[in-house]
Scaffold this motif. Structure first.
Motif, PDB file in Angstrom:
ATOM      1  N   UNK A  50       0.850  -1.191   0.000  1.00  0.00           N
ATOM      2  CA  UNK A  50       0.000   0.000   0.000  1.00  0.00           C
ATOM      3  C   UNK A  50       0.890   1.246   0.000  1.00  0.00           C
ATOM      4  N   UNK A  51       0.518   2.207  -0.815  1.00  0.00           N
ATOM      5  CA  UNK A  51       1.226   3.495  -0.830  1.00  0.00           C
ATOM      6  C   UNK A  51       0.851   4.276   0.430  1.00  0.00           C
ATOM      7  N   UNK A  52       1.765   4.330   1.369  1.00  0.00           N
ATOM      8  CA  UNK A  52       1.542   5.097   2.598  1.00  0.00           C
ATOM      9  C   UNK A  52       2.164   6.484   2.543  1.00  0.00           C
ATOM     10  N   UNK A  53       3.181   6.650   1.708  1.00  0.00           N
ATOM     11  CA  UNK A  53       3.920   7.914   1.719  1.00  0.00           C
ATOM     12  C   UNK A  53       3.113   9.096   1.204  1.00  0.00           C
ATOM     13  N   UNK A  54       2.395   8.896   0.108  1.00  0.00           N
ATOM     14  CA  UNK A  54       1.640  10.028  -0.448  1.00  0.00           C
ATOM     15  C   UNK A  54       0.581  10.537   0.531  1.00  0.00           C
ATOM     16  N   UNK A  55      -0.263   9.647   1.120  1.00  0.00           N
ATOM     17  CA  UNK A  55      -1.205  10.156   2.121  1.00  0.00           C
ATOM     18  C   UNK A  55      -0.513  10.801   3.312  1.00  0.00           C
ATOM     19  N   UNK A  56       0.620  10.223   3.756  1.00  0.00           N
ATOM     20  CA  UNK A  56       1.329  10.804   4.894  1.00  0.00           C
ATOM     21  C   UNK A  56       1.865  12.188   4.563  1.00  0.00           C
ATOM     22  N   UNK A  57       2.513  12.332   3.418  1.00  0.00           N
ATOM     23  CA  UNK A  57       3.087  13.628   3.047  1.00  0.00           C
ATOM     24  C   UNK A  57       2.005  14.672   2.809  1.00  0.00           C
ATOM     25  N   UNK A  58       0.887  14.251   2.236  1.00  0.00           N
ATOM     26  CA  UNK A  58      -0.228  15.194   2.070  1.00  0.00           C
ATOM     27  C   UNK A  58      -0.738  15.654   3.423  1.00  0.00           C
ATOM     28  N   UNK A  59      -0.838  14.717   4.373  1.00  0.00           N
ATOM     29  CA  UNK A  59      -1.282  15.085   5.722  1.00  0.00           C
ATOM     30  C   UNK A  59      -0.273  16.005   6.393  1.00  0.00           C
ATOM     31  N   UNK A  60       1.011  15.735   6.233  1.00  0.00           N
ATOM     32  CA  UNK A  60       2.047  16.598   6.800  1.00  0.00           C
ATOM     33  C   UNK A  60       1.962  18.008   6.227  1.00  0.00           C
ATOM     34  N   UNK A  61       1.751  18.093   4.913  1.00  0.00           N
ATOM     35  CA  UNK A  61       1.655  19.417   4.275  1.00  0.00           C
ATOM     36  C   UNK A  61       0.465  20.193   4.820  1.00  0.00           C
ATOM     37  N   UNK A  62      -0.665  19.525   4.975  1.00  0.00           N
ATOM     38  CA  UNK A  62      -1.843  20.213   5.527  1.00  0.00           C
ATOM     39  C   UNK A  62      -1.603  20.599   6.984  1.00  0.00           C
ATOM     40  N   UNK A  63      -1.004  19.693   7.752  1.00  0.00           N
ATOM     41  CA  UNK A  63      -0.728  19.978   9.156  1.00  0.00           C
ATOM     42  C   UNK A  63       0.191  21.184   9.297  1.00  0.00           C
ATOM     43  N   UNK A  64       1.114  21.351   8.364  1.00  0.00           N
ATOM     44  CA  UNK A  64       2.069  22.454   8.419  1.00  0.00           C
ATOM     45  C   UNK A  64       1.484  23.761   7.889  1.00  0.00           C
TER      46      UNK A  64
END
Length: 404
Positions: free
Chosen positions: A198-212
Motif C-alpha cells: 500500500x502506498x503510505x507515503x503520499x497520504x502521509x506527506x499530504x497530511x504533513x503538508x496540511x498539518x504544516x
C-alpha cells in the motif's frame, strides 16, 4: 559524493525558493496567512465617545455630593444613532457601548445609584472622565494596525475588521502536489499481489503538508520509469501546484525513477546528507520556477525529510519563518546511535519534575511505521554521538503542530 551537513542542505533549499506573489483575500479568509503589506486603519477605534458600562451620563460638577438627585432626560441604548445633548443639571441613562451625549464628561455606574428612570439619586460624588471610552483612544484612522510580515492569528481579526479592512494583501499558502513512485505501490483498499504494498507515503506527506499549514491540490503515483515520472510531474503542474514533493527513486539502486528522469540534467541536483534517516535527497527548480523536492522512499525517511527540509522551504514560500521549533528535553531512557551522521530519532515526550522528558519510540529502521505512529516528536542527535544516555539534554521538535 560529498556528504552535506543537514543545515547546509536546508539553507540551499530555502535560498532557492522565494515568497509567492501577494494576493488580496477577504479578511474572513486570512487566518494563518502572512501580510504582504502593512494594514492601515480606515477608521478610528472607538469611532465615537462611548460608555464603558451601564449607568448615567452626567457632568461631574452636577454631582458634587452623595445624595444628589438629577432628572433623567432619556435613555441612550447601544446602537443609538442620535446625537444627544446633555443639558446642565440633568442625567442620561446610558448602556454599555452607547454614544455619550455631548456635554457629559463622566458616566456613573448604575450600581452607585438607585437606578431611577424619571430621576436618579447618586450614592457618591462623581469624578470627571470616568467610564468613558474616548474616540480614537485605541486606534486612530491612518495608524498602522498590523505590520507587513505578520502572520494572521485569530486575535488579529477583530482589529482588522473594526478598522475597516474588508480585504488584506497576503502571501498565499503554497499549493502542494505529492507523487509516490514505485511499480509495487497500490492504493488503500486494493487487492495486493505478492510483492505489492500500500502506498503510505503520499497520504502521509499530504497530511504533513496540511498539518504544516499548506494546501494540497494533487496526490499522484508514478511507475518506475523516467517517462512515468515526467508524466506524473506534468499532471501535478497542471493541477496548479506551486511545489511538488516526490517520494522514492532517489537512492543508489538499479531502478531509481527520479534519477532516471532528471539525473544528468541541470534541473534536479541529487545529494547525500549527513543525516539518518534521510541520507539521499534531491531538489531542483523545474519549469516555470516550480520547486521539486525528491525525498527517499522509506516512510520515516520521508517524514523526517519533510520536517527538516521541505517544510522550512514551503514556509519561505508562504512568507513564514524557516526556523524549526526546537525544544530542549532530558533523556529518560537512552539508546545507541551510529556516529558520523546526525540522527533524527523518533521519540515520545513526557513531563516530569525536571521538565520535558524524552524516550525512544520503536526501532531505528526507517521502514518501521508502528514506532512512528507512537512517536510524538523527533530528537536531534549530533553526528559525534554514538550513545544517548539517560540524563542527556537533546533538542526535539514536536510532531503535533506545524513544526515551526
Amino acid at each position: 559524493m560529498e556528504l552535506l551537513a543537514p543545515s547546509d542542505y536546508s539553507a540551499r533549499l530555502t535560498e532557492a525558493v522565494a515568497a509567492l506573489p501577494a494576493v488580496d483575500v477577504a479578511v474572513t479568509d486570512c487566518l494563518g496567512l502572512v501580510l504582504a503589506e502593512p494594514v492601515i486603519a480606515r477608521a478610528s477605534l472607538p469611532g465615537f465617545d462611548n460608555s464603558a458600562m451601564d449607568g448615567y451620563a452626567v457632568r461631574a460638577q452636577d454631582v458634587p455630593d452623595a445624595g444628589t438627585v438629577l432628572p433623567v432626560a432619556g435613555v441612550v441604548p447601544a446602537g443609538d444613532t442620535r446625537r444627544n445633548r446633555l443639558e446642565p443639571g440633568t442625567a442620561w441613562q446610558i448602556m454599555t457601548g452607547a454614544p455619550v451625549p455631548d456635554g457629559a464628561d463622566t458616566v456613573v455606574q448604575v450600581e452607585l445609584t438607585d437606578g431611577g428612570t424619571d430621576e436618579v439619586r447618586f450614592e457618591r460624588a462623581a469624578e470627571p472622565g470616568v467610564s468613558i471610552r474616548r474616540a480614537g483612544e485605541d486606534v486612530s484612522a491612518g495608524d498602522e494596525v498590523l505590520a507587513a510580515g505578520t502572520r494572521i492569528a485569530a486575535r488579529h481579526v477583530p482589529v482588522l475588521v473594526a478598522a475597516g479592512s474588508a480585504t488584506v494583501r497576503v502571501i498565499p499558502r503554497p499549493k502542494v502536489a505529492v507523487i509516490s513512485t514505485g511499480d509495487e505501490l497500490r492504493s488503500v483498499g486494493d487487492e495486493l499481489a505478492y510483492g505489492q504494498i500500500i502506498d503510505t507515503n503520499a497520504p502521509m506527506l499530504a497530511a504533513l503538508a496540511r498539518q504544516a499549514g499548506f494546501e494540497v491540490v494533487h496526490i499522484g503515483r508514478s511507475g518506475d520509469t523516467a517517462e512515468a515520472v515526467l508524466a506524473a510531474v506534468e499532471q501535478a503542474s497542471d493541477a496548479g501546484a506551486d511545489a511538488i514533493i516526490t517520494t522514492g527513486g532517489v537512492s543508489a539502486g538499479a531502478f531509481e525513477p527520479l534519477k532516471a528522469a532528471f539525473e544528468g540534467g541541470s534541473e534536479i541536483t541529487f545529494s547525500k546528507v549527513a543525516m539518518q534517516p534521510g541520507k539521499p535527497q534531491g531538489f531542483g527548480i523545474i519549469g516555470d520556477r516550480m520547486p521539486l523536492f525528491a525525498l527517499p522512499g522509506n516512510p520515516v525517511s520521508s517524514l523526517v525529510s519533510f520536517v527538516m527540509f521541505v517544510a522550512p522551504a514551503l514556509r519561505t514560500m508562504a512568507g513564514r519563518t524557516t526556523d524549526i521549533a526546537w525544544l530542549s528535553a532530558r533523556v529518560t531512557k537512552g539508546w545507541r546511535t551510529s556516529p558520523g551522521r546526525a540522527q533524527i530519532a523518533r521519540v515520545r515526550l513526557s513531563q516530569n519534575d525536571h521538565g520535558l522528558g524524552v524516550a525512544p519510540s520503536g526501532g531505528p529502521g526507517s521502514h518501521l511505521m508502528g514506532g512512528l505512529a507512537h512517536a510524538d516528536a523527533l530528537a536531534w542527535i549530533d553526528a559525534s554521538v554514538d550513545e544517548v544516555t539517560a540524563g542527556d539534554e537533546v533538542r526535539v521538535v514536536s510532531l503535533e503542530g506545524e513544526f515551526a
